[in-house]
Write a protein that holds these residues in place. Sequence first.
Motif, PDB file in Angstrom:
ATOM      1  N   LEU A  72      10.573  19.248   0.341  1.00  0.00           N
ATOM      2  CA  LEU A  72      10.643  17.758   0.270  1.00  0.00           C
ATOM      3  C   LEU A  72      10.146  17.475  -1.107  1.00  0.00           C
ATOM      4  O   LEU A  72       9.009  17.647  -1.752  1.00  0.00           O
ATOM      5  CB  LEU A  72       9.291  17.181   0.973  1.00  0.00           C
ATOM      6  CG  LEU A  72       9.187  15.766   1.070  1.00  0.00           C
ATOM      7  CD1 LEU A  72      10.453  14.950   1.292  1.00  0.00           C
ATOM      8  CD2 LEU A  72       7.904  15.361   1.926  1.00  0.00           C
ATOM      9  N   ARG A  73      10.978  17.192  -1.881  1.00  0.00           N
ATOM     10  CA  ARG A  73      11.232  16.842  -3.351  1.00  0.00           C
ATOM     11  C   ARG A  73       9.862  16.378  -4.019  1.00  0.00           C
ATOM     12  O   ARG A  73       9.637  15.146  -3.310  1.00  0.00           O
ATOM     13  CB  ARG A  73      12.441  16.612  -4.071  1.00  0.00           C
ATOM     14  CG  ARG A  73      12.285  16.639  -5.685  1.00  0.00           C
ATOM     15  CD  ARG A  73      13.864  16.044  -6.164  1.00  0.00           C
ATOM     16  NE  ARG A  73      13.700  15.866  -7.576  1.00  0.00           N
ATOM     17  CZ  ARG A  73      13.890  17.084  -8.254  1.00  0.00           C
ATOM     18  NH1 ARG A  73      14.013  18.242  -8.111  1.00  0.00           N
ATOM     19  NH2 ARG A  73      13.805  16.891  -9.803  1.00  0.00           N
ATOM     20  N   MET A 128       0.793  -1.151  -0.228  1.00  0.00           N
ATOM     21  CA  MET A 128      -0.022   0.106  -0.052  1.00  0.00           C
ATOM     22  C   MET A 128       0.899   1.173   0.198  1.00  0.00           C
ATOM     23  O   MET A 128       1.851   1.388   0.727  1.00  0.00           O
ATOM     24  CB  MET A 128      -0.788  -0.124   1.401  1.00  0.00           C
ATOM     25  CG  MET A 128      -1.941   1.218   1.262  1.00  0.00           C
ATOM     26  SD  MET A 128      -2.991   1.229   2.730  1.00  0.00           S
ATOM     27  CE  MET A 128      -3.874  -0.208   2.278  1.00  0.00           C
ATOM     28  N   ALA A 129       0.663   2.134  -0.825  1.00  0.00           N
ATOM     29  CA  ALA A 129       1.262   3.331  -1.051  1.00  0.00           C
ATOM     30  C   ALA A 129       1.338   4.375   0.276  1.00  0.00           C
ATOM     31  O   ALA A 129       0.049   4.454   0.913  1.00  0.00           O
ATOM     32  CB  ALA A 129       0.850   4.483  -2.335  1.00  0.00           C
ATOM     33  N   THR A 130       2.269   4.876   0.685  1.00  0.00           N
ATOM     34  CA  THR A 130       2.198   5.626   1.966  1.00  0.00           C
ATOM     35  C   THR A 130       1.511   6.910   1.454  1.00  0.00           C
ATOM     36  O   THR A 130       1.453   7.768   0.318  1.00  0.00           O
ATOM     37  CB  THR A 130       3.757   6.204   2.016  1.00  0.00           C
ATOM     38  OG1 THR A 130       4.592   4.968   2.574  1.00  0.00           O
ATOM     39  CG2 THR A 130       4.030   7.268   3.356  1.00  0.00           C
ATOM     40  N   ALA A 137       1.417  14.910  -2.791  1.00  0.00           N
ATOM     41  CA  ALA A 137       1.910  14.010  -3.512  1.00  0.00           C
ATOM     42  C   ALA A 137       3.078  13.077  -3.021  1.00  0.00           C
ATOM     43  O   ALA A 137       4.006  13.522  -2.314  1.00  0.00           O
ATOM     44  CB  ALA A 137       2.519  14.538  -5.098  1.00  0.00           C
ATOM     45  N   GLU A 138       3.245  11.845  -3.321  1.00  0.00           N
ATOM     46  CA  GLU A 138       4.431  10.982  -2.941  1.00  0.00           C
ATOM     47  C   GLU A 138       5.722  11.562  -3.241  1.00  0.00           C
ATOM     48  O   GLU A 138       5.961  11.987  -4.317  1.00  0.00           O
ATOM     49  CB  GLU A 138       4.344   9.557  -3.656  1.00  0.00           C
ATOM     50  CG  GLU A 138       5.479   8.724  -3.191  1.00  0.00           C
ATOM     51  CD  GLU A 138       5.013   8.130  -1.685  1.00  0.00           C
ATOM     52  OE1 GLU A 138       5.950   7.287  -1.199  1.00  0.00           O
ATOM     53  OE2 GLU A 138       4.004   7.751  -1.569  1.00  0.00           O
ATOM     54  N   PRO A 139       6.594  11.985  -2.186  1.00  0.00           N
ATOM     55  CA  PRO A 139       7.802  12.620  -2.647  1.00  0.00           C
ATOM     56  C   PRO A 139       8.775  11.698  -3.487  1.00  0.00           C
ATOM     57  O   PRO A 139       8.679  10.470  -3.636  1.00  0.00           O
ATOM     58  CB  PRO A 139       8.519  12.779  -1.252  1.00  0.00           C
ATOM     59  CG  PRO A 139       7.368  12.553  -0.328  1.00  0.00           C
ATOM     60  CD  PRO A 139       6.335  11.598  -0.796  1.00  0.00           C
TER      61      PRO A 139
END
Length: 254
Positions: free
Chosen positions: A156-157, A1-3, A244-246
């Motif tokens: 946080l890129r 599962m995505a963070t 968004a996911e970094p």
Amino acid sequence: MATQWSLRLSGVGNAFATELGSAMATIERDGAPWLTIDCGNDGLTRHLAHYGQPPRALFITHAHLDHVGGFERLFGAAYWNASLRGEVKIYVPAPLVPLLQQRVASYPNAVAEGGANFWDAFRVVPVGDHFWHDGVRLEVFPTRHHWPDTSFGLRLRGSVVWTGDTRPIAEQLAKFADAGELVFHDCALHGNPSHSGIDDLEREYPAQLLARCRLYHYASVADGAALEARGHRIARAGDAVSLAEPTAPTAPMP
């Protein structure tokens, strides 16, 4: 599962907009506090009310008291808790270390009984243009607030940029917000020599960047509504904004 990543706003107002809370936010990872930005007094109150515990890791943008005035209370929460004493990480851009010492730690005898230094409660980590937190690389860049090398932003890129207090910084955001990040930007209805006004941002930033900006550090609810009426999006205290996911580099934790 995505963070799942998000940014929760404890406060979004300027130093005088007490009803909005002083500007302070927490990057959340799967709903848990991951890294808190700044530590104003009323911001800390709101943080404690929501999470039920003090922050375990903070990044400090600058040393004005609406952003660091909660440190004395945080000292008490950490020093008198055996599980927290010396474990609360404070990431401080290196030029701010002496300023933070002057502002919050120089009062003699941190505790009346003696035997304690103010920073014993914390784990201070001076940082340069980047630092690693929980195996993730974050970037630090100077902003324009009062005096050179006294105020810094955070990236946080691929996920989020927090400018801290600043005048417009088009050249910095061209470099540090070039990966689709949401940009939480200091902006009032009217600018001054230390803070951005909406006329400044509309003049100096391209429309594509403004569309990614969420404005905070405004002076009142009415001013926030006026910014929205001009077609901009504002941050509100208590909001949790999905990120968004970094895409920042990661490293395995030791």
